[in-house]
Design an enzyme around this catalytic site. Structure first.
Site, PDB file in Angstrom:
ATOM      1  CB  SER A 136      55.324  45.365  48.128  1.00 32.09           C
ATOM      2  OG  SER A 136      54.350  45.906  47.508  1.00 32.09           O
ATOM      3  CE1 TYR A 149      52.491  46.194  52.909  1.00 34.85           C
ATOM      4  CE2 TYR A 149      52.670  47.409  50.673  1.00 34.85           C
ATOM      5  CZ  TYR A 149      52.659  46.062  51.727  1.00 34.85           C
ATOM      6  OH  TYR A 149      52.885  44.855  51.000  1.00 34.85           O
TER       7      TYR A 149
HETATM    8  O1  NJP Z   1      48.690  38.501  53.519  1.00 35.41           O
HETATM    9  P1  NJP Z   1      48.009  37.597  54.560  1.00 35.41           P
HETATM   10  P2  NJP Z   1      49.598  38.040  52.282  1.00 35.41           P
HETATM   11  N1  NJP Z   1      54.639  37.288  62.967  1.00 35.41           N
HETATM   12  O2  NJP Z   1      47.476  38.824  55.440  1.00 35.41           O
HETATM   13  C1  NJP Z   1      51.696  36.637  59.225  1.00 35.41           C
HETATM   14  C2  NJP Z   1      53.337  41.015  50.782  1.00 35.41           C
HETATM   15  N2  NJP Z   1      52.365  41.573  49.885  1.00 35.41           N
HETATM   16  O3  NJP Z   1      49.899  36.715  52.103  1.00 35.41           O
HETATM   17  O4  NJP Z   1      50.686  35.692  62.472  1.00 35.41           O
HETATM   18  C3  NJP Z   1      54.517  36.420  62.342  1.00 35.41           C
HETATM   19  O5  NJP Z   1      47.147  36.854  53.994  1.00 35.41           O
HETATM   20  C4  NJP Z   1      50.217  36.052  59.100  1.00 35.41           C
HETATM   21  O6  NJP Z   1      49.924  35.033  60.437  1.00 35.41           O
HETATM   22  P3  NJP Z   1      49.441  35.512  61.707  1.00 35.41           P
HETATM   23  C5  NJP Z   1      52.819  41.392  52.188  1.00 35.41           C
HETATM   24  O7  NJP Z   1      53.310  42.434  52.568  1.00 35.41           O
HETATM   25  C6  NJP Z   1      50.998  41.140  49.568  1.00 35.41           C
HETATM   26  O8  NJP Z   1      49.127  38.806  51.024  1.00 35.41           O
HETATM   27  O9  NJP Z   1      48.851  34.003  62.336  1.00 35.41           O
HETATM   28  N3  NJP Z   1      53.884  36.184  61.297  1.00 35.41           N
HETATM   29  C7  NJP Z   1      50.092  35.568  58.060  1.00 35.41           C
HETATM   30  O10 NJP Z   1      50.410  34.255  57.915  1.00 35.41           O
HETATM   31  C8  NJP Z   1      53.557  40.198  53.104  1.00 35.41           C
HETATM   32  O11 NJP Z   1      54.889  40.740  53.501  1.00 35.41           O
HETATM   33  C9  NJP Z   1      50.260  41.658  48.750  1.00 35.41           C
HETATM   34  O12 NJP Z   1      48.559  36.716  61.780  1.00 35.41           O
HETATM   35  C10 NJP Z   1      53.086  37.227  60.907  1.00 35.41           C
HETATM   36  C11 NJP Z   1      50.779  36.435  56.934  1.00 35.41           C
HETATM   37  O13 NJP Z   1      51.899  37.037  57.963  1.00 35.41           O
HETATM   38  C12 NJP Z   1      53.505  39.110  52.122  1.00 35.41           C
HETATM   39  O14 NJP Z   1      53.137  39.430  50.877  1.00 35.41           O
HETATM   40  C13 NJP Z   1      51.035  42.772  47.614  1.00 35.41           C
HETATM   41  C14 NJP Z   1      52.941  38.624  61.808  1.00 35.41           C
HETATM   42  C15 NJP Z   1      50.110  37.254  56.117  1.00 35.41           C
HETATM   43  O15 NJP Z   1      49.148  36.671  55.380  1.00 35.41           O
HETATM   44  C16 NJP Z   1      52.320  37.990  52.638  1.00 35.41           C
HETATM   45  O16 NJP Z   1      51.147  38.433  52.630  1.00 35.41           O
HETATM   46  C17 NJP Z   1      52.285  43.059  47.815  1.00 35.41           C
HETATM   47  C18 NJP Z   1      53.999  38.413  62.854  1.00 35.41           C
HETATM   48  N4  NJP Z   1      54.121  39.514  63.726  1.00 35.41           N
HETATM   49  C19 NJP Z   1      52.893  42.341  48.867  1.00 35.41           C
HETATM   50  N5  NJP Z   1      52.196  39.478  61.267  1.00 35.41           N
HETATM   51  C20 NJP Z   1      48.801  41.467  48.449  1.00 35.41           C
HETATM   52  N6  NJP Z   1      48.157  40.376  49.322  1.00 35.41           N
HETATM   53  O17 NJP Z   1      48.190  42.057  47.469  1.00 35.41           O
HETATM   54  C21 NJP Z   1      51.691  38.855  60.224  1.00 35.41           C
HETATM   55  O18 NJP Z   1      52.827  44.147  47.071  1.00 35.41           O
HETATM   56  N7  NJP Z   1      52.074  37.396  60.131  1.00 35.41           N
END
Ligand code: NJP
Length: 236
Positions: A136, A149
């Protein structure tokens, strides 16, 4: 087709939506084979990608995912799975602490750890490997309501840096991708909400990751920091 990605095999965590899904689409469009994991992958399909159930906090689930990726000849891992939660320090419960830290820090550790023997075997065979960690822009600064976070993202950054030191000995190039606000499902939000109209799109971050993965083997991209133009400029 991107010549540098043709024939590559990339494992992506958190691939069911948001940045991860955009990355899977971009990688397959560039000619890479993708092993994609998330907890909810039913019905998620992208030609050229294999979607597998994966909970990055669960050691057995991670091992099964890593075994499939290694068997496919994975040469790059993108630790993208992550969750966000924002509250004042006094409202951080132990349960919420574990959910965020276990996903963002322990998850990165477990998936990476499971693939290191494979990357070391590749090195012994004269082949390099890559790890890209999606942390991030706040992996080195914090703000009110950001304790949990940002603690997780500082931690994930520390893991990234230590891995870069260690991995240099076995041909591993490590990249940290640090994005500002992205219009995804992050922290319980929905894509397309009006206040997110000018934020980065998941494809913007996917393109940054693609860049890190597609530079020649002599180039190591240590870090990419990107923001939406509208986000306040903030250096630590
Ligand atoms: O979020 P979202 P992003 N095991 O909620 C998965 C960083 N970031 O794409 O498991 C495996 O649309 C979840 O899938 P599911 C952020 O910290 C973002 O924005 O099916 N997978 C989904 O595919 C993160 O590291 C922003 O629920 C797990 C995905 O993760 C990365 O970007 C800003 C899981 C999340 O998709 C992707 O986030 C920033 C598990 N235990 C950094 N738990 C921003 N969006 O503004 C969750 O600075 N997932």
């Amino acid at each position: 087709m991107n010549a540098e990605l043709q024939g590559r095999v990339v494992a992506v965590t958190g691939a069911s939506k948001g940045i991860g899904l955009a990355l899977v689409r971009a990688l397959t469009a560039a000619g890479a084979q993708v092993i994609a994991g998330a907890r909810s992958v039913d019905g998620v399909q992208v030609p050229g990608a294999t979607f597998l159930p994966l909970d990055v906090t669960d050691e057995a689930s991670v091992q099964a995912f890593a075994d499939r990726a290694a068997a496919a000849g994975v040469d790059a891992l993108v630790n993208n799975a992550g969750v966000g939660a924002f509250m004042p320090v006094q409202d951080i419960t132990p349960d919420e602490y574990h959910r965020v830290m276990d996903t963002n820090v322990k998850g990165t550790l477990l998936v990476t750890r499971a693939l290191i023997p494979h990357f070391q075997a590749r090195h012994a065979a004269g082949q390099g490997s890559q790890v890209v960690n999606v942390t991030s822009d706040v992996s080195n600064r914090t703000f009110a309501n950001g304790a949990l976070y940002t603690a997780s993202k500082y931690g994930q950054r520390a893991v990234t840096h230590a891995l870069a030191h260690e991995g240099q000995g076995y041909g591993l190039r490590v990249t940290e991708v640090r994005s500002g606000m992205v219009d995804t499902y992050f922290a319980g939000s929905q894509p397309g909400e009006s206040h997110k109209a000018d934020w980065l799109k998941p494809e913007d971050v996917a393109d940054a990751i693609l860049y890190a993965l597609s530079v020649p083997a002599r180039v190591r991209i240590d870090e990419i920091l990107l923001h939406p133009t509208v986000q306040e400029v903030a250096y630590p």
